[in-house]
Design a protein around this motif. Structure first.
Motif, PDB file in Angstrom:
ATOM      1  N   TYR A 238      18.878   9.867 -18.699  1.00  0.00           N
ATOM      2  CA  TYR A 238      20.210   9.334 -18.430  1.00  0.00           C
ATOM      3  C   TYR A 238      20.450   9.155 -16.932  1.00  0.00           C
ATOM      4  O   TYR A 238      20.206  10.073 -16.142  1.00  0.00           O
ATOM      5  N   GLU A 239      20.892   7.957 -16.555  1.00  0.00           N
ATOM      6  CA  GLU A 239      21.173   7.594 -15.148  1.00  0.00           C
ATOM      7  C   GLU A 239      19.939   7.754 -14.248  1.00  0.00           C
ATOM      8  O   GLU A 239      20.067   7.998 -13.051  1.00  0.00           O
ATOM      9  N   ARG A 240      18.733   7.594 -14.844  1.00  0.00           N
ATOM     10  CA  ARG A 240      17.510   7.734 -14.052  1.00  0.00           C
ATOM     11  C   ARG A 240      16.696   6.431 -14.015  1.00  0.00           C
ATOM     12  O   ARG A 240      15.482   6.452 -13.833  1.00  0.00           O
ATOM     13  N   ALA A 241      17.359   5.306 -14.192  1.00  0.00           N
ATOM     14  CA  ALA A 241      16.657   4.021 -14.181  1.00  0.00           C
ATOM     15  C   ALA A 241      15.842   3.858 -12.906  1.00  0.00           C
ATOM     16  O   ALA A 241      16.335   4.066 -11.796  1.00  0.00           O
ATOM     17  N   GLY A 242      14.557   3.517 -13.072  1.00  0.00           N
ATOM     18  CA  GLY A 242      13.658   3.332 -11.944  1.00  0.00           C
ATOM     19  C   GLY A 242      12.923   4.580 -11.524  1.00  0.00           C
ATOM     20  O   GLY A 242      11.901   4.498 -10.832  1.00  0.00           O
ATOM     21  N   ALA A 243      13.404   5.741 -11.926  1.00  0.00           N
ATOM     22  CA  ALA A 243      12.740   7.008 -11.598  1.00  0.00           C
ATOM     23  C   ALA A 243      11.581   7.233 -12.567  1.00  0.00           C
ATOM     24  O   ALA A 243      11.577   6.705 -13.681  1.00  0.00           O
ATOM     25  N   ILE A 252      11.633   4.755 -15.724  1.00  0.00           N
ATOM     26  CA  ILE A 252      12.676   4.729 -16.748  1.00  0.00           C
ATOM     27  C   ILE A 252      13.416   3.395 -16.669  1.00  0.00           C
ATOM     28  O   ILE A 252      13.680   2.877 -15.588  1.00  0.00           O
ATOM     29  N   ARG A 253      13.752   2.847 -17.837  1.00  0.00           N
ATOM     30  CA  ARG A 253      14.458   1.576 -17.891  1.00  0.00           C
ATOM     31  C   ARG A 253      15.890   1.766 -18.396  1.00  0.00           C
ATOM     32  O   ARG A 253      16.192   2.726 -19.095  1.00  0.00           O
ATOM     33  N   ARG A 254      16.717   0.820 -18.025  1.00  0.00           N
ATOM     34  CA  ARG A 254      18.103   0.775 -18.491  1.00  0.00           C
ATOM     35  C   ARG A 254      18.331  -0.524 -19.249  1.00  0.00           C
ATOM     36  O   ARG A 254      17.887  -1.587 -18.814  1.00  0.00           O
ATOM     37  N   LYS A 255      19.015  -0.429 -20.376  1.00  0.00           N
ATOM     38  CA  LYS A 255      19.350  -1.625 -21.145  1.00  0.00           C
ATOM     39  C   LYS A 255      20.753  -1.444 -21.710  1.00  0.00           C
ATOM     40  O   LYS A 255      21.113  -0.353 -22.165  1.00  0.00           O
ATOM     41  N   VAL A 256      21.544  -2.501 -21.678  1.00  0.00           N
ATOM     42  CA  VAL A 256      22.898  -2.447 -22.221  1.00  0.00           C
ATOM     43  C   VAL A 256      22.854  -2.766 -23.709  1.00  0.00           C
ATOM     44  O   VAL A 256      22.315  -3.798 -24.118  1.00  0.00           O
ATOM     45  N   ILE A 257      23.403  -1.858 -24.500  1.00  0.00           N
ATOM     46  CA  ILE A 257      23.475  -2.031 -25.953  1.00  0.00           C
ATOM     47  C   ILE A 257      24.939  -1.931 -26.360  1.00  0.00           C
ATOM     48  O   ILE A 257      25.560  -0.876 -26.194  1.00  0.00           O
ATOM     49  N   VAL A 258      25.487  -3.012 -26.858  1.00  0.00           N
ATOM     50  CA  VAL A 258      26.894  -3.081 -27.270  1.00  0.00           C
ATOM     51  C   VAL A 258      27.797  -2.555 -26.144  1.00  0.00           C
ATOM     52  O   VAL A 258      28.670  -1.703 -26.360  1.00  0.00           O
TER      53      VAL A 258
END
Length: 270
Positions: A238-243, A252-258
């Protein structure tokens, strides 16, 4: 928004301070919460003794000696803190409850998305149509797998549906699915019984760890003593996108779901 670990942490702390205490006075400084406080709110509490402090989903439930229930939802930024009577009221402390032992209870909510109501539990609409508790035996692999077969959406969205299972929000859905090795974008129709079993086991493990850490404080959350939780220092995704992933080192990736951010490892989660 406080999720199950944060609300349960508050419940446990407040239970020690509030059970048996009588409410001596209630001062409302701001009625405009998510729904305006009822004009009868203070009158319904003054003189009442607090019998139990419970929780259902993300709601705190204080049972009073006249049979009524004082329901509290913390919204995005709310908390209840027990303080000495001499404590200074901070900006965004909207309600102050004086107890018969000389202490006070401050409801602090900068964003004013919280909710407080007093009424008979059976008549509180907020408590209807809630799903099972994630730490109860009813939340089983069979239950989750059967529910998934009826869904047509991403697994993460299903896990956050309070009509199915309560108390899990954005933080813990991401952490649970990482622990289970299931990608948050996985379609529910592709969730096997073994996947459901891993999610149920991960739910128990992640929530237990978060409870032991007294919840997550990434913004406004504080416990009944005004102290932050520590689970935010243990986030895997959680909140670690790119780390780097704590298991394999992949970013780690982030994607928006709903409309909500999901965080995951593209290698460890399938």
């Amino acid at each position: 928004m406080p999720e199950l670990p944060e609300v349960e942490t508050l419940r446990r702390g407040l239970e020690k301070s509030l059970v048996g205490r009588r409410i001596a006075a209630v001062t409302v400084h701001e009625r405009r919460l998510r729904r305006p406080l009822a004009r009868s709110f203070a009158r319904a509490l003054v003189g009442r003794r607090i019998e139990t402090v419970g929780r259902r989903a993300k709601y705190l439930l204080l049972e009073l000696d006249d049979g009524a229930t004082w329901l509290v939802h913390f919204g995005m930024s709310g908390t209840l803190v027990v303080l000495p009577a001499t404590a200074t009221r901070r900006l965004h402390t909207h309600v102050v409850i004086a107890l018969d032992d000389g202490r006070v209870l401050h409801f602090h909510d900068p964003r004013r998305f919280g909710l407080m109501r007093v009424g008979r539990a059976a008549e509180l609409a907020e408590l209807t149509e809630l799903g099972v508790e994630p730490l109860d035996a009813a939340f089983s692999a069979a239950y989750l797998h059967a529910a998934a077969r009826r869904q047509r959406r991403a697994v993460k969205s299903m896990l956050m549906d309070q009509r199915l299972v309560v108390g899990i929000g954005n933080i813990y859905a991401s952490e649970i699915l990482f622990a289970a090795g299931v990608r948050p974008t996985r379609h529910t129709s592709r969730l096997a019984r073994a996947d459901a079993a891993r999610i149920v086991a991960a739910t128990s493990a992640v929530l237990a760890e978060a409870l032991a850490a007294r919840g997550s404080s990434i913004a406004d959350y504080r416990d009944e003593r005004g102290e932050p939780g520590d689970f935010q220092n243990r986030f895997r995704v959680y909140e670690r996108a790119g780390a780097p992933c704590v298991r394999c080192g992949t970013a780690i990736r982030r994607k928006v779901i709903v409309g909500r951010s999901a965080f995951y490892c593209p290698r460890c989660q399938r």
